[in-house]
Design a protein around this motif. Structure first.
Motif, PDB file in Angstrom:
ATOM      1  N   ILE A  74      -1.268  15.950   8.059  1.00  0.00           N
ATOM      2  CA  ILE A  74      -0.987  17.295   7.549  1.00  0.00           C
ATOM      3  C   ILE A  74       0.442  17.710   7.910  1.00  0.00           C
ATOM      4  O   ILE A  74       1.159  18.319   7.117  1.00  0.00           O
ATOM      5  N   GLN A  75       0.876  17.332   9.111  1.00  0.00           N
ATOM      6  CA  GLN A  75       2.263  17.652   9.482  1.00  0.00           C
ATOM      7  C   GLN A  75       3.249  16.882   8.582  1.00  0.00           C
ATOM      8  O   GLN A  75       4.293  17.405   8.204  1.00  0.00           O
ATOM      9  N   LEU A  76       2.885  15.649   8.213  1.00  0.00           N
ATOM     10  CA  LEU A  76       3.747  14.892   7.294  1.00  0.00           C
ATOM     11  C   LEU A  76       3.723  15.515   5.895  1.00  0.00           C
ATOM     12  O   LEU A  76       4.747  15.575   5.212  1.00  0.00           O
ATOM     13  N   ASN A  77       2.549  16.002   5.468  1.00  0.00           N
ATOM     14  CA  ASN A  77       2.441  16.707   4.177  1.00  0.00           C
ATOM     15  C   ASN A  77       3.398  17.905   4.168  1.00  0.00           C
ATOM     16  O   ASN A  77       4.115  18.138   3.196  1.00  0.00           O
ATOM     17  N   VAL A 132       9.051  20.314   2.566  1.00  0.00           N
ATOM     18  CA  VAL A 132      10.403  20.702   3.010  1.00  0.00           C
ATOM     19  C   VAL A 132      11.430  19.791   2.322  1.00  0.00           C
ATOM     20  O   VAL A 132      12.471  20.250   1.826  1.00  0.00           O
ATOM     21  N   LYS A 133      11.112  18.494   2.272  1.00  0.00           N
ATOM     22  CA  LYS A 133      12.034  17.545   1.632  1.00  0.00           C
ATOM     23  C   LYS A 133      12.226  17.890   0.161  1.00  0.00           C
ATOM     24  O   LYS A 133      13.336  17.809  -0.366  1.00  0.00           O
ATOM     25  N   THR A 134      11.137  18.288  -0.496  1.00  0.00           N
ATOM     26  CA  THR A 134      11.238  18.654  -1.914  1.00  0.00           C
ATOM     27  C   THR A 134      12.210  19.825  -2.068  1.00  0.00           C
ATOM     28  O   THR A 134      13.095  19.812  -2.928  1.00  0.00           O
ATOM     29  N   ILE A 135      12.068  20.832  -1.191  1.00  0.00           N
ATOM     30  CA  ILE A 135      12.961  22.010  -1.303  1.00  0.00           C
ATOM     31  C   ILE A 135      14.416  21.597  -1.067  1.00  0.00           C
ATOM     32  O   ILE A 135      15.315  21.975  -1.824  1.00  0.00           O
ATOM     33  N   LEU A 136      14.641  20.793  -0.031  1.00  0.00           N
ATOM     34  CA  LEU A 136      16.025  20.382   0.271  1.00  0.00           C
ATOM     35  C   LEU A 136      16.619  19.626  -0.915  1.00  0.00           C
ATOM     36  O   LEU A 136      17.786  19.820  -1.275  1.00  0.00           O
ATOM     37  N   ASN A 137      15.821  18.753  -1.538  1.00  0.00           N
ATOM     38  CA  ASN A 137      16.325  17.995  -2.693  1.00  0.00           C
ATOM     39  C   ASN A 137      16.672  18.926  -3.853  1.00  0.00           C
ATOM     40  O   ASN A 137      17.714  18.764  -4.496  1.00  0.00           O
ATOM     41  N   VAL A 138      15.808  19.927  -4.082  1.00  0.00           N
ATOM     42  CA  VAL A 138      16.057  20.854  -5.183  1.00  0.00           C
ATOM     43  C   VAL A 138      17.344  21.628  -4.911  1.00  0.00           C
ATOM     44  O   VAL A 138      18.199  21.790  -5.792  1.00  0.00           O
ATOM     45  N   LEU A 139      17.500  22.100  -3.661  1.00  0.00           N
ATOM     46  CA  LEU A 139      18.704  22.887  -3.332  1.00  0.00           C
ATOM     47  C   LEU A 139      19.960  22.027  -3.463  1.00  0.00           C
ATOM     48  O   LEU A 139      20.985  22.474  -3.979  1.00  0.00           O
ATOM     49  N   THR A 140      19.877  20.792  -3.004  1.00  0.00           N
ATOM     50  CA  THR A 140      21.046  19.904  -3.090  1.00  0.00           C
ATOM     51  C   THR A 140      21.392  19.644  -4.558  1.00  0.00           C
ATOM     52  O   THR A 140      22.559  19.739  -4.957  1.00  0.00           O
ATOM     53  N   ASP A 141      20.378  19.371  -5.385  1.00  0.00           N
ATOM     54  CA  ASP A 141      20.609  19.156  -6.828  1.00  0.00           C
ATOM     55  C   ASP A 141      21.243  20.383  -7.444  1.00  0.00           C
ATOM     56  O   ASP A 141      22.157  20.299  -8.269  1.00  0.00           O
ATOM     57  N   ASN A 142      20.754  21.546  -7.026  1.00  0.00           N
ATOM     58  CA  ASN A 142      21.243  22.793  -7.584  1.00  0.00           C
ATOM     59  C   ASN A 142      22.721  22.995  -7.282  1.00  0.00           C
ATOM     60  O   ASN A 142      23.498  23.374  -8.151  1.00  0.00           O
ATOM     61  N   ILE A 143      23.076  22.688  -6.037  1.00  0.00           N
ATOM     62  CA  ILE A 143      24.472  22.862  -5.637  1.00  0.00           C
ATOM     63  C   ILE A 143      25.349  21.858  -6.389  1.00  0.00           C
ATOM     64  O   ILE A 143      26.413  22.198  -6.900  1.00  0.00           O
ATOM     65  N   ASP A 144      24.847  20.616  -6.518  1.00  0.00           N
ATOM     66  CA  ASP A 144      25.598  19.602  -7.275  1.00  0.00           C
ATOM     67  C   ASP A 144      25.835  20.095  -8.699  1.00  0.00           C
ATOM     68  O   ASP A 144      26.941  19.999  -9.233  1.00  0.00           O
ATOM     69  N   SER A 150       4.722   2.944  -7.171  1.00  0.00           N
ATOM     70  CA  SER A 150       5.287   3.984  -8.038  1.00  0.00           C
ATOM     71  C   SER A 150       6.538   4.593  -7.417  1.00  0.00           C
ATOM     72  O   SER A 150       7.233   5.353  -8.059  1.00  0.00           O
ATOM     73  N   GLY A 151       6.804   4.242  -6.143  1.00  0.00           N
ATOM     74  CA  GLY A 151       7.965   4.802  -5.470  1.00  0.00           C
ATOM     75  C   GLY A 151       7.755   6.265  -5.119  1.00  0.00           C
ATOM     76  O   GLY A 151       8.682   6.989  -4.814  1.00  0.00           O
ATOM     77  N   SER A 152       6.512   6.739  -5.182  1.00  0.00           N
ATOM     78  CA  SER A 152       6.218   8.143  -4.895  1.00  0.00           C
ATOM     79  C   SER A 152       6.526   8.444  -3.434  1.00  0.00           C
ATOM     80  O   SER A 152       6.285   7.621  -2.560  1.00  0.00           O
ATOM     81  N   PRO A 153       7.078   9.645  -3.153  1.00  0.00           N
ATOM     82  CA  PRO A 153       7.366   9.982  -1.757  1.00  0.00           C
ATOM     83  C   PRO A 153       6.105  10.289  -0.969  1.00  0.00           C
ATOM     84  O   PRO A 153       6.140  10.478   0.221  1.00  0.00           O
ATOM     85  N   GLU A 154       4.957  10.350  -1.669  1.00  0.00           N
ATOM     86  CA  GLU A 154       3.711  10.715  -0.987  1.00  0.00           C
ATOM     87  C   GLU A 154       3.248   9.627  -0.045  1.00  0.00           C
ATOM     88  O   GLU A 154       3.492   8.448  -0.282  1.00  0.00           O
ATOM     89  N   ILE A 155       2.507  10.033   0.992  1.00  0.00           N
ATOM     90  CA  ILE A 155       1.928   9.023   1.857  1.00  0.00           C
ATOM     91  C   ILE A 155       0.707   8.422   1.184  1.00  0.00           C
ATOM     92  O   ILE A 155      -0.020   9.096   0.481  1.00  0.00           O
ATOM     93  N   SER A 156       0.533   7.119   1.381  1.00  0.00           N
ATOM     94  CA  SER A 156      -0.541   6.419   0.698  1.00  0.00           C
ATOM     95  C   SER A 156      -1.435   5.748   1.707  1.00  0.00           C
ATOM     96  O   SER A 156      -0.987   5.277   2.743  1.00  0.00           O
TER      97      SER A 156
END
Ligand SMILES: Nc1nc2c(ncn2[C@@H]2O[C@H](COP(=O)(O)OP(=O)(O)OP(=O)(O)O)[C@@H](O)[C@H]2O)c(=O)[nH]1
Ligand SMILES: [Mg+2]
Length: 447
Positions: A109-112, A117-129, A178-184
């Motif tokens: 759950i802590q990894l979830n 958080v990683k998704t948000i950081l990626n979105v913000l970085t893309d946005n700034i780019d 699939s290269g998904s960032p999710e834990i499997s």
């Protein structure tokens, strides 16, 4: 079981008539040494024969027991909620067993949480780019509080946690093709064994018991938890930031509707003393890889002795051909259809989730191996459907045939139910009753 009776030795057959042991008859002119060797070989052969008989008896006993149990197969696309339904079965029928596993879910759950958080950081970085590459429509029109230096500072602060997350994922879980960032989850509950909890599943696509974690690996988990606690404030203010919320809205990223969403509970979950609740465990997301069969023996006095054999499979498109061997044995199929009409498949972002469920449903209905099987449809994620409709999303934009039917929960659920029911009637090899329920599998105790 014809194979059992063919192989078993009839009670009336003496050992010397047994063709296997018969080859050990004394040869002419046998020496004393040869006689001793032959006697030993005979004893060994008798022992093997007894062991085979015992194992056949045990197999027969298990098969008889299995025949008296309820055999359920969970089917549906990836993220439809199969494992969440399984957890609800565990909670309803084997709650003591379920709660014993509480500890192993903490790290998941802590990894979830960190994944969001990683998704948000990626979105913000893309946005700034994107902003850097496009001049603002008017001077000063971008008042992004999460500007590039703030993002960089945040990244820097969270980088030990993020790199530890990568190591933990590698250590505990499987990387998906699939290269998904999710834990499997590597074939069922084997990861739980790694974390020190013995596997309760009967069989799975990977029957190797993994090595327990070493002391240094356990230390890594505990450091991760402490680092997460130290980052609690940063994560909380990131999630509550209005600019972040607006950016996510603009990019149509609805984190609350995504698997493993825990950002509303940062204060509780990012604490090193955190103990997952039943509801947290049901909501915890680990992608299933392969299959696993769970054997549940009801703990409640009212249903004492009732047994369930529940098979949970991966819903990825590439895994669906491996479902067929389970069709023969299943008494009931629970078919999960998440009514998230505005979402696309992770595996193929061109394919709408509900359309994919319909395609899969047609194949299941028409399958002759399942002609006598009871199939129950769970129209799942009703809570998300309500949220999507409340946000103003129009069904007809994603499903043109919906037309001018009212854009409200009851009408949407009825529309899809009617479509699934029509294919069920048309394609089933023999007539059978259509049974369906509207569910939210994360609501623990929904069964
Ligand atoms: N909001 C909401 N989330 C749900 C519901 N059902 C399942 N989920 C969540 O959706 C995510 C995916 O559910 P799973 O049960 O892991 O999906 P699955 O069908 O087992 O997926 P695979 O293992 O990839 O085949 C998890 O985070 C669940 O907690 C629901 O009714 N409502
Ligand atoms: Mg699953």
């Amino acid at each position: 079981m014809s194979t059992l009776t063919l192989n078993a030795q009839p009670a009336s057959m003496s050992l010397s008539e047994n063709p296997f042991i018969g080859t050990l008859k004394p040869p002419a002119n046998e020496t004393e040494e040869e006689r001793v060797q032959r006697a030993r070989a005979l004893q060994d052969a008798q022992k093997v024969s007894r062991q085979i008989d015992e194992s056949l008896q045990e197999t027969k006993r298990l098969l008889d027991r299995r025949k008296n149990g309820i055999r359920i197969l969970l089917l549906g696309q990836a993220e439809s909620g199969k494992s969440a339904v399984l957890k609800n079965f565990q909670l309803a029928f084997t709650p003591n067993q379920f709660r014993k596993e509480r500890g192993v879910w903490k790290t998941v759950i802590q990894l979830n949480l960190l994944n969001s958080v990683k998704t948000i950081l990626n979105v913000l970085t893309d946005n700034i780019d994107a902003q850097l590459n496009t001049p603002p429509p008017s001077p000063g029109s971008y008042s992004n509080s999460y500007n590039s230096s703030k993002i960089r500072r945040l990244h820097l602060g969270l980088s030990p946690l993020l790199s530890m997350e990568t190591s933990l994922n590698k250590m505990l879980f499987t990387e998906t093709s699939s290269g998904s960032p999710e834990i499997s989850l590597p074939a069922g509950s084997k990861w739980k064994s790694k974390l020190g909890f013995p596997s309760v599943s009967r069989k799975s696509s990977d029957d190797e018991e993994p090595d327990r974690l070493t002391n240094s690996q356990n230390a890594l988990i505990s450091t991760f938890s402490k680092l997460l606690e130290a980052s609690k404030e940063d994560i909380s203010s990131l999630w509550k930031d209005e600019e972040v919320q607006r950016t996510l809205e603009e990019r149509e990223i609805h984190l609350r509707d995504r698997p493993g969403f825990f950002l509303d509970d940062v204060d509780r979950i990012a604490s090193s003393h955190y103990q997952p609740t039943d509801s947290d465990i049901v909501r915890g997301r680990v992608r299933t890889v392969g299959f696993e069969e769970y054997h549940l023996v009801s703990e409640s006095a009212a249903m004492k002795g009732s047994e369930f054999y529940i098979t949970d499979v991966s819903g990825m498109r590439s895994s669906r051909s491996s479902w067929v061997p389970f069709f023969d044995d299943a008494q009931a199929i629970l078919f999960l259809v998440p009514l998230v009409f505005n979402q696309m498949l992770d595996e193929d972002p061109r394919v709408n989730r509900v359309e994919d469920s319909l395609t899969l449903w047609k194949e299941i209905c028409a399958n002759v191996l399942l002609a006598n099987c009871n199939i129950i449809v769970f129209f799942n994620k009703m809570d998300i459907l309500r949220r999507i409709l409340a946000s103003g999303a129009q069904v007809r934009k994603y499903v043109p045939s919906y037309g001018d039917t009212p854009n409200e929960t009851a009408s949407v659920a009825k529309y899809f139910k009617d479509r699934f029911k029509a294919y069920h009637k048309k394609l089933s090899p023999k007539p059978r009753t259509f049974i369906s329920h509207e569910t939210s599998a994360i609501v623990s105790g929904f069964l």
